[in-house]
Each structure stands twice: as C-alpha cells, then as structure tokens.
Design a protein around this motif. Sequence first.
Motif, PDB file in Angstrom:
ATOM      1  N   LEU A   1      46.718  69.474 101.621  1.00 58.96           N
ATOM      2  CA  LEU A   1      48.142  69.837 101.730  1.00 58.96           C
ATOM      3  C   LEU A   1      48.780  69.919 100.347  1.00 58.96           C
ATOM      4  N   SER A   2      49.546  70.972 100.117  1.00 60.68           N
ATOM      5  CA  SER A   2      50.097  71.181  98.767  1.00 60.68           C
ATOM      6  C   SER A   2      51.134  70.125  98.395  1.00 60.68           C
ATOM      7  N   SER A   3      51.646  69.389  99.399  1.00 53.33           N
ATOM      8  CA  SER A   3      52.623  68.339  99.099  1.00 53.33           C
ATOM      9  C   SER A   3      51.951  67.057  98.597  1.00 53.33           C
ATOM     10  N   SER A   4      50.624  66.962  98.717  1.00 59.17           N
ATOM     11  CA  SER A   4      49.933  65.728  98.317  1.00 59.17           C
ATOM     12  C   SER A   4      49.734  65.689  96.805  1.00 59.17           C
ATOM     13  N   PRO A   5      49.875  64.508  96.183  1.00 62.14           N
ATOM     14  CA  PRO A   5      49.623  64.416  94.734  1.00 62.14           C
ATOM     15  C   PRO A   5      48.168  64.694  94.369  1.00 62.14           C
ATOM     16  N   THR A   6      47.262  64.624  95.360  1.00 59.73           N
ATOM     17  CA  THR A   6      45.855  64.923  95.059  1.00 59.73           C
ATOM     18  C   THR A   6      45.426  66.247  95.710  1.00 59.73           C
ATOM     19  N   PHE A   7      46.375  67.174  95.836  1.00 61.19           N
ATOM     20  CA  PHE A   7      46.060  68.514  96.383  1.00 61.19           C
ATOM     21  C   PHE A   7      44.983  69.181  95.529  1.00 61.19           C
ATOM     22  N   PHE A   8      43.958  69.725  96.198  1.00 61.71           N
ATOM     23  CA  PHE A   8      42.824  70.305  95.480  1.00 61.71           C
ATOM     24  C   PHE A   8      43.078  71.759  95.063  1.00 61.71           C
ATOM     25  N   GLY A   9      44.127  72.372  95.638  1.00 61.89           N
ATOM     26  CA  GLY A   9      44.360  73.803  95.434  1.00 61.89           C
ATOM     27  C   GLY A   9      44.307  74.265  93.984  1.00 61.89           C
ATOM     28  N   PRO A  10      45.019  73.594  93.054  1.00 65.59           N
ATOM     29  CA  PRO A  10      45.013  74.086  91.682  1.00 65.59           C
ATOM     30  C   PRO A  10      43.603  74.178  91.075  1.00 65.59           C
ATOM     31  N   SER A  11      42.707  73.279  91.485  1.00 62.88           N
ATOM     32  CA  SER A  11      41.350  73.296  90.920  1.00 62.88           C
ATOM     33  C   SER A  11      40.632  74.612  91.210  1.00 62.88           C
ATOM     34  N   LEU A  12      41.013  75.270  92.306  1.00 67.72           N
ATOM     35  CA  LEU A  12      40.334  76.519  92.663  1.00 67.72           C
ATOM     36  C   LEU A  12      40.618  77.615  91.643  1.00 67.72           C
ATOM     37  N   LYS A  13      41.753  77.466  90.927  1.00 68.48           N
ATOM     38  CA  LYS A  13      42.068  78.475  89.901  1.00 68.48           C
ATOM     39  C   LYS A  13      41.076  78.390  88.748  1.00 68.48           C
ATOM     40  N   LEU A  14      40.261  77.333  88.734  1.00 74.73           N
ATOM     41  CA  LEU A  14      39.207  77.197  87.726  1.00 74.73           C
ATOM     42  C   LEU A  14      37.848  77.380  88.395  1.00 74.73           C
ATOM     43  N   GLY A  15      37.476  76.395  89.220  1.00 73.89           N
ATOM     44  CA  GLY A  15      36.125  76.373  89.790  1.00 73.89           C
ATOM     45  C   GLY A  15      35.814  77.532  90.719  1.00 73.89           C
ATOM     46  N   ALA A  16      36.860  78.128  91.332  1.00 73.58           N
ATOM     47  CA  ALA A  16      36.623  79.298  92.188  1.00 73.58           C
ATOM     48  C   ALA A  16      37.398  80.489  91.634  1.00 73.58           C
ATOM     49  N   SER A  17      37.601  80.494  90.327  1.00 75.60           N
ATOM     50  CA  SER A  17      38.363  81.586  89.696  1.00 75.60           C
ATOM     51  C   SER A  17      37.536  82.867  89.653  1.00 75.60           C
ATOM     52  N   ASP A  18      38.230  83.988  89.536  1.00 78.53           N
ATOM     53  CA  ASP A  18      37.512  85.265  89.387  1.00 78.53           C
ATOM     54  C   ASP A  18      36.586  85.191  88.186  1.00 78.53           C
ATOM     55  N   TRP A  19      37.072  84.551  87.093  1.00 81.68           N
ATOM     56  CA  TRP A  19      36.243  84.525  85.875  1.00 81.68           C
ATOM     57  C   TRP A  19      34.923  83.803  86.134  1.00 81.68           C
ATOM     58  N   GLU A  20      34.998  82.599  86.723  1.00 82.33           N
ATOM     59  CA  GLU A  20      33.758  81.836  86.937  1.00 82.33           C
ATOM     60  C   GLU A  20      32.830  82.566  87.915  1.00 82.33           C
ATOM     61  N   TRP A  21      33.446  83.170  88.922  1.00 81.43           N
ATOM     62  CA  TRP A  21      32.656  83.881  89.928  1.00 81.43           C
ATOM     63  C   TRP A  21      31.952  85.087  89.278  1.00 81.43           C
ATOM     64  N   ASP A  22      32.723  85.855  88.528  1.00 79.75           N
ATOM     65  CA  ASP A  22      32.135  87.020  87.856  1.00 79.75           C
ATOM     66  C   ASP A  22      31.040  86.590  86.877  1.00 79.75           C
TER      67      ASP A  22
ATOM     68  N   LYS B   1      31.285  79.990 101.581  1.00 71.97           N
ATOM     69  CA  LYS B   1      32.095  78.766 101.634  1.00 71.97           C
ATOM     70  C   LYS B   1      33.163  78.798 100.531  1.00 71.97           C
ATOM     71  N   THR B   2      32.782  79.271  99.357  1.00 76.93           N
ATOM     72  CA  THR B   2      33.759  79.387  98.267  1.00 76.93           C
ATOM     73  C   THR B   2      34.896  80.312  98.692  1.00 76.93           C
ATOM     74  N   ALA B   3      34.523  81.462  99.303  1.00 76.17           N
ATOM     75  CA  ALA B   3      35.539  82.441  99.720  1.00 76.17           C
ATOM     76  C   ALA B   3      36.457  81.843 100.782  1.00 76.17           C
ATOM     77  N   LEU B   4      35.867  81.097 101.702  1.00 75.29           N
ATOM     78  CA  LEU B   4      36.670  80.490 102.772  1.00 75.29           C
ATOM     79  C   LEU B   4      37.698  79.519 102.210  1.00 75.29           C
ATOM     80  N   LEU B   5      37.259  78.667 101.303  1.00 71.93           N
ATOM     81  CA  LEU B   5      38.174  77.671 100.728  1.00 71.93           C
ATOM     82  C   LEU B   5      39.277  78.374  99.944  1.00 71.93           C
ATOM     83  N   ARG B   6      38.890  79.370  99.148  1.00 73.70           N
ATOM     84  CA  ARG B   6      39.881  80.117  98.371  1.00 73.70           C
ATOM     85  C   ARG B   6      40.922  80.749  99.277  1.00 73.70           C
ATOM     86  N   THR B   7      40.438  81.397 100.333  1.00 71.90           N
ATOM     87  CA  THR B   7      41.341  82.110 101.236  1.00 71.90           C
ATOM     88  C   THR B   7      42.239  81.143 102.005  1.00 71.90           C
ATOM     89  N   ALA B   8      41.673  80.029 102.431  1.00 72.52           N
ATOM     90  CA  ALA B   8      42.484  79.045 103.167  1.00 72.52           C
ATOM     91  C   ALA B   8      43.644  78.564 102.300  1.00 72.52           C
TER      92      ALA B   8
END
Length: 343
Positions: A91-112, A23-30
């Motif tokens: 959607l990246s145009s939304s002020p509450t877009f979740f995408g940036p959070s993945l750079k933390l919670g689903a980051s390579d560092w956290e995963w590793d 599920k993490t991979a799917l969200l990241r890839t999407a």
Amino acid sequence: MTETEPTTVTAKKLHEIMRGYVKTALLRTAIELNIFDGIGDRTVDADGLARALGVDARALRITLDSLAAIGLLRTVDGKYALPVDGGKFLLSSSPTFFGPSLKLGASDWEWDAQKRLTEAVRKGGAVMDSHALTPEFDYWEDFAENTTWFNNGAAELMAEQLLPWAKDRDSVDVLDVACSHGYYGVNLAKAEPKARVWGVDWPNVLPITAKNYERNGISDRFSGIPGDMFSVPLGGPYDVVMITNVLHHFSADTSTNLLRRLFDALKPGGRIAVTGHTFVEGERPEDKPLPYLFSQIMLVMTDEGETHSTKTYERMFTDAGFVNPQIFTAEKAMHTVFTADKA
Ligand SMILES: C[S@@+](CC[C@H](N)C(=O)[O-])C[C@H]1O[C@@H](n2cnc3c(N)ncnc32)[C@H](O)[C@@H]1O
C-alpha cells in the motif's frame, strides 16, 4: 568445500526461470495501476475494481488471478484481498511501500540492460549507451529519489558502530562519498549533534540529497561537493569517510586506488565506513544467492564491477593503508557494514 545434494533441473523449474519476467511485469503493472491501493483492506470483485480503476474488466480479472497465483493477492470466494500483512509493502500509504523500488529494480533501464546480457558477457561489461559509470547518469536521480527504507537498516547499523567511537571526539566531520539520497550521513548526523556532513555526488543528484537533509531538519549541517569522486577536490581532513554501496562498481584494484584517495582525506585516527553486499570466500552461490545475483546486475551496469568477498574488502583496506578492518552484520541490514581506521 562440502559435498551436498547435486543440483536438479526439472522442466517446471526451467519454465519458471524462463518466464520470470512475467512476474516482474505483473508487479510493475499492479503498482502502476494502483491495484493494491484499489483493494486496500477490503475484499473486492474484479468488475467493481475494474470500474474503479478505469481498466478493462476481463484483463483485470486475468491479472488479479495471476497476482494471486504468485502470492501477491489472496482469493476469497472468487473475490480478491491483499495477502495477510501485505499492506506493509503493497500500500502506498505504508512507510515501507515497495513501489518506489520498482523504479530501479524493475526499471526500463535495468530490464533493457538484462536483455543485452549476452553482449555484456561477450564484451565483459556494460553495453548500454549510458550506464553506472556515465557522468550524471539519470538512473542515479531515480536511485536517490526512490531508494527509501531498505537502505535504513544498514544506515542504522553503521551509525550504531560509529556513534560510541565519535562521542568523545572534538569534531565529527564526515565525508559521504557518492552519497545519493544521503541516508547514511543523515542517520549519523541526527544522532550526533557534532556531525557535519560533506556529500560528494554528481551535480544532478546532490539537490535530491540536500532535500533529504532539509526534510530531516539538518540542512545547516550538510554541504555538497559536486563532481567526480575520483578527481574532485575532497576538502577535509575528515574524522569519518563513508562510501556505501559503491565499491562493487569497480574492480578491487580501482577500489583500492579510490580508498587510498579517501585515506588521504582522513585525519590521523579517523575512520572509514563502507557498506556493500558481500560473501565469504568458499561459500557456495547455491546456499546464498543474493550477492552473486547482485554481481550479475553490476555486470550489465559497469565495466569491471562485481560483489567483493569479505577477504577482498579486508585486503583493499589494508592495501590502502587502513588498519583494524572490522565487519558488522545485522538481521535488519540488507548490506554488510565494514569499518577500518587510519592509525
Ligand atoms: C549505488 S549508488 C549508492 C548511493 C548511496 N551511497 C547508497 O549507499 O545507497 C551510487 C552513487 O554513486 C554516484 N556516483 C557514481 N559514480 C560517481 C563518481 N564517479 N563520482 C561521484 N559520484 C558517483 C551515483 O550518482 C550514485 O548516487
């Protein structure tokens, strides 16, 4: 503690937990492939979307079906649409877009780091070469850039608690310790024109803080103090000291020592404001999982960090010399706000 239903384990539940990473991979890839933006407010077929995104059609069809299977898309007669209200977070145009959070919670560092959890449990703390305690850890740059709207609820709640108290003071000089993006100080300073903020963080992070103050039109009321919060001269004395989402990096003893240092940086009659995840002692992890799972993240990120209970926060404040510890929660805030005073 009350007796409740015994926890049941089923093969289905174990399968779900075992493959949680899918599920993490799917969200990241999407997010990485802009799948949600590619769909937008339309209902699309897999082949057309594959052409638009420049990806393999069969692979995309499989991925779209999987995204629907986990509730991140809706299927309509073999085509795909965002879930009802999904655009708010997807959607990246939304002020509450979740995408940036993945750079933390689903980051390579956290995963590793989580891949090495077994080592971390054997050792009792972080095993990665660089981690939360490493000076100028580059993850904290990502944190400052990408912790967006989801800190705002607690930042608003903290400002609401401080503003009536600050209103009649001659000055509102604020020290924001480990300030990162700076939203807690920004929120207060935007609502209280007397407020001037000094932010402590590592030198690689403070330019990002400064940019956020600039974006909010209050850069003239922000100064950076680069360095280690345990040793850098803090200046002051201040009316308010903030330290948000940081004490869980440390044991209660280390946190109390840091709080003593912050106590010394406050004026008499000054106030400390803290945020963090927490739990009430005696509550069961089964009933309120988030603070316990957050501890698990602290386990791989730090040497001695964990989520502190409300009682531990109170004890840390009083041991550091503060009086009148108070706790505030609100539906809009993911974190709890604590305040305490210097008599
Ligand atoms: C989890 S973030 C919290 C940021 C922000 N206060 C918030 O509530 O979102 C931790 C921050 O502490 C900073 N930090 C960690 N250890 C530090 C130290 N010893 N001295 C100064 N800053 C430190 C990191 O660079 C990072 O910006």
